[in-house]
Motif scaffolding. Structure first.
Motif, PDB file in Angstrom:
ATOM      1  N   ARG A  17       0.935  -1.111   0.009  1.00  0.00           N
ATOM      2  CA  ARG A  17      -0.073  -0.106  -0.118  1.00  0.00           C
ATOM      3  C   ARG A  17       0.787   1.083  -0.074  1.00  0.00           C
ATOM      4  O   ARG A  17       2.102   1.228   0.283  1.00  0.00           O
ATOM      5  CB  ARG A  17      -0.810  -0.019   1.259  1.00  0.00           C
ATOM      6  CG  ARG A  17      -0.156  -0.023   2.536  1.00  0.00           C
ATOM      7  CD  ARG A  17      -1.046  -0.473   3.597  1.00  0.00           C
ATOM      8  NE  ARG A  17      -1.404  -1.942   3.474  1.00  0.00           N
ATOM      9  CZ  ARG A  17      -0.681  -3.093   4.035  1.00  0.00           C
ATOM     10  NH1 ARG A  17       0.557  -2.674   4.455  1.00  0.00           N
ATOM     11  NH2 ARG A  17      -1.021  -4.139   3.877  1.00  0.00           N
ATOM     12  N   THR A  18       0.400   2.451  -0.424  1.00  0.00           N
ATOM     13  CA  THR A  18       1.027   3.659  -0.283  1.00  0.00           C
ATOM     14  C   THR A  18       0.196   4.503   0.645  1.00  0.00           C
ATOM     15  O   THR A  18      -0.990   3.960   1.100  1.00  0.00           O
ATOM     16  CB  THR A  18       0.873   4.326  -1.709  1.00  0.00           C
ATOM     17  OG1 THR A  18      -0.585   4.595  -1.839  1.00  0.00           O
ATOM     18  CG2 THR A  18       1.646   3.376  -2.783  1.00  0.00           C
ATOM     19  N   PRO A  19       0.653   5.758   1.213  1.00  0.00           N
ATOM     20  CA  PRO A  19      -0.324   6.550   1.842  1.00  0.00           C
ATOM     21  C   PRO A  19      -1.688   6.795   1.600  1.00  0.00           C
ATOM     22  O   PRO A  19      -2.408   7.161   2.375  1.00  0.00           O
ATOM     23  CB  PRO A  19       0.573   7.593   2.145  1.00  0.00           C
ATOM     24  CG  PRO A  19       2.156   7.341   2.074  1.00  0.00           C
ATOM     25  CD  PRO A  19       1.980   6.291   0.739  1.00  0.00           C
ATOM     26  N   ARG A  20      -1.928   6.830   0.126  1.00  0.00           N
ATOM     27  CA  ARG A  20      -3.047   7.278  -0.392  1.00  0.00           C
ATOM     28  C   ARG A  20      -3.873   6.043  -0.595  1.00  0.00           C
ATOM     29  O   ARG A  20      -5.065   6.172  -0.873  1.00  0.00           O
ATOM     30  CB  ARG A  20      -2.789   8.186  -1.489  1.00  0.00           C
ATOM     31  CG  ARG A  20      -2.052   9.631  -0.973  1.00  0.00           C
ATOM     32  CD  ARG A  20      -2.112  10.526  -2.444  1.00  0.00           C
ATOM     33  NE  ARG A  20      -1.305   9.809  -3.480  1.00  0.00           N
ATOM     34  CZ  ARG A  20      -0.082   9.618  -3.615  1.00  0.00           C
ATOM     35  NH1 ARG A  20       0.466  10.347  -2.482  1.00  0.00           N
ATOM     36  NH2 ARG A  20       0.469   9.274  -4.792  1.00  0.00           N
ATOM     37  N   ARG A 134      10.613   6.208  -1.747  1.00  0.00           N
ATOM     38  CA  ARG A 134      10.630   7.459  -1.095  1.00  0.00           C
ATOM     39  C   ARG A 134      11.551   8.250  -1.741  1.00  0.00           C
ATOM     40  O   ARG A 134      11.383   9.529  -2.191  1.00  0.00           O
ATOM     41  CB  ARG A 134      10.789   7.432   0.367  1.00  0.00           C
ATOM     42  CG  ARG A 134      10.690   8.604   0.928  1.00  0.00           C
ATOM     43  CD  ARG A 134      10.555   8.391   2.625  1.00  0.00           C
ATOM     44  NE  ARG A 134      12.063   7.831   3.156  1.00  0.00           N
ATOM     45  CZ  ARG A 134      12.315   7.546   4.385  1.00  0.00           C
ATOM     46  NH1 ARG A 134      11.395   7.954   5.277  1.00  0.00           N
ATOM     47  NH2 ARG A 134      13.422   6.927   4.708  1.00  0.00           N
ATOM     48  N   ASP A 142       4.491   0.722   1.389  1.00  0.00           N
ATOM     49  CA  ASP A 142       4.551  -0.217   2.666  1.00  0.00           C
ATOM     50  C   ASP A 142       4.245  -1.497   1.822  1.00  0.00           C
ATOM     51  O   ASP A 142       3.135  -1.818   1.620  1.00  0.00           O
ATOM     52  CB  ASP A 142       3.818   0.360   3.693  1.00  0.00           C
ATOM     53  CG  ASP A 142       3.614  -0.717   4.820  1.00  0.00           C
ATOM     54  OD1 ASP A 142       4.603  -1.364   5.205  1.00  0.00           O
ATOM     55  OD2 ASP A 142       2.705  -0.571   5.842  1.00  0.00           O
TER      56      ASP A 142
END
Length: 301
Positions: A17-20, A134, A142
Motif C-alpha cells: 500500500r501507499t499512504p493514499r 521514497r 509499505d
C-alpha cells in the motif's frame, strides 16, 4: 560441474500500500525496472546497501538482479603461502557486491527470492522498497512479503494427534484487517495495529482443539487466497511417536531448488535461477487462484 551449487528459491505473497491507496503492483515494479541503476542504490541497514543491476520483463514475470554489500567495508585478503592477511582497496566509486535474483508476478502478487548467505533477504527487500520509492519520488511504499505456505503445512498440523502449543503472527492484509474474518484480525483491526501475534498452550497432558480456537485461526489463514501469515508454529505429537514434533511455516514455505554454476557468466546464473522460479510459479499460481475461487464461493453461499 565443480562450481555448481544448489540454492533455494522461496515464494512470498505481497501485501502493499501507499499512504493514499493500495499499491499498483504492476506499475510499481515496472517503474523500478526502468529506474536507472545508479538511482536504485539505497541503504537498508548501517552495513548494507542494495541496488538493482539488471531487470527483464518476460511475459507475466518481472525479473531483477539485486546486489547488496557494505560500501564502507574494507576487503581483507588472505595469502595462502604466507598465512598473512592484508587490507585491500576497491576502485573508486565501487564496492564488493553479492547478487541475489528476485522475480515478481504482479498480477498474482507473488514474489520469488533466491535464498543465499549474505544476500538480499525478504525483510531487507521490504526496507528497500520503502526506501527506494521514497528517495526517487514514487512515494513511500509499505510492502510486506509473507511466506506462501506449502500444502504440506496444513496436512502436518492436522496429522498431529495431540497439540501442546500453537502460535501465529499475522501482518495487516493488503487493504485492511476486514479482509481476514477471524478473531485475531478483528482484534488487530479494532486496535489499529500493523501486525498481531498470539500463542496458546494446552493444559498439562491435554491437547488444544483442532476444530476451534487458535488452530482454526491458523488453518483459515493458511487457506486464504493471499495469506498474510508472518510466522506460525504448532508443537505436538504425531500418532505413535514418543516425542514432540514442531510444525512451522519456515519449514513448510513453498520453495524450489536452483542449480547455479558460480563460475558461469552472471547472465547464465540468472537464467538458472529463473528456471527454478518458473517451476515454482507453476505450483504457486494455482494455490492463490484456486483458494481465491474457494473464497468467492464461500462468500456467495
Amino acid at each position: 560441474m565443480p562450481g555448481k551449487h544448489t540454492r533455494q528459491v522461496k515464494a512470498f505473497v505481497m501485501h502493499g500500500r501507499t499512504p493514499r491507496t493500495l499499491l499498483n503492483y504492476d506499475g510499481f515494479f515496472r517503474w523500478l525496472a526502468d529506474l536507472p541503476a545508479p538511482e536504485t542504490e539505497t541503504p537498508v541497514a548501517q552495513d548494507q546497501v542494495i541496488a538493482v543491476t539488471a531487470s527483464a520483463i518476460d511475459g507475466e514475470f518481472i525479473h531483477f538482479r539485486f546486489v547488496s554489500g557494505n560500501p564502507r567495508g574494507i576487503p581483507l585478503l588472505f595469502n595462502r603461502q604466507t598465512g598473512t592477511t592484508q587490507e585491500a582497496r576497491t576502485p573508486e566509486n565501487t564496492w564488493l557486491a553479492q547478487p541475489t535474483r528476485v522475480s515478481v508476478i504482479p498480477r498474482d502478487r507473488l514474489i520469488f527470492v533466491e535464498n543465499r548467505r549474505r544476500g538480499v533477504s525478504a525483510s531487507s527487500l521490504e526496507k528497500y522498497f520503502f526506501g527506494v520509492s521514497r528517495k526517487n519520488g514514487y512515494g513511500p511504499v509499505d510492502l510486506d512479503l509473507d511466506p506462501l505456505p506449502a500444502a504440506s503445512l496444513e496436512r502436518e498440523i492436522l496429522d498431529l494427534s495431540r497439540i501442546k502449543e500453537a502460535s501465529i503472527v499475522v501482518n495487516r492484509p493488503n487493504s485492511d484487517w476486514n479482509d481476514a474474518s477471524d478473531v485475531l484480525s478483528e482484534l488487530a483491526g479494532s486496535s489499529g495495529g500493523k501486525n498481531a501475534a498470539v500463542v496458546v498452550h494446552a493444559p498439562r497432558g491435554q491437547s488444544l482443539s483442532k476444530d476451534e480456537g487458535i488452530i482454526n485461526v491458523i488453518i483459515s489463514n493458511i487457506r486464504r487466497r493471499l495469506p498474510n501469515i508472518r510466522d506460525m508454529k504448532v508443537v505436538g505429537r504425531r500418532p505413535g511417536e514418543p516425542t514432540d514434533h514442531t510444525v512451522s511455516l519456515e519449514r513448510h514455505q513453498l520453495r524450489a531448488v536452483a542449480r547455479v554454476d558460480d563460475e558461469a557468466p552472471l547472465g547464465d546464473q540468472d537464467e538458472s535461477v529463473r528456471e527454478a522460479v518458473r517451476r515454482l510459479a507453476q505450483q504457486a499460481i494455482p494455490i492463490v487462484r484456486q483458494q481465491g475461487e474457494a473464497e468467492r464461493q464461500t462468500e456467495s453461499a
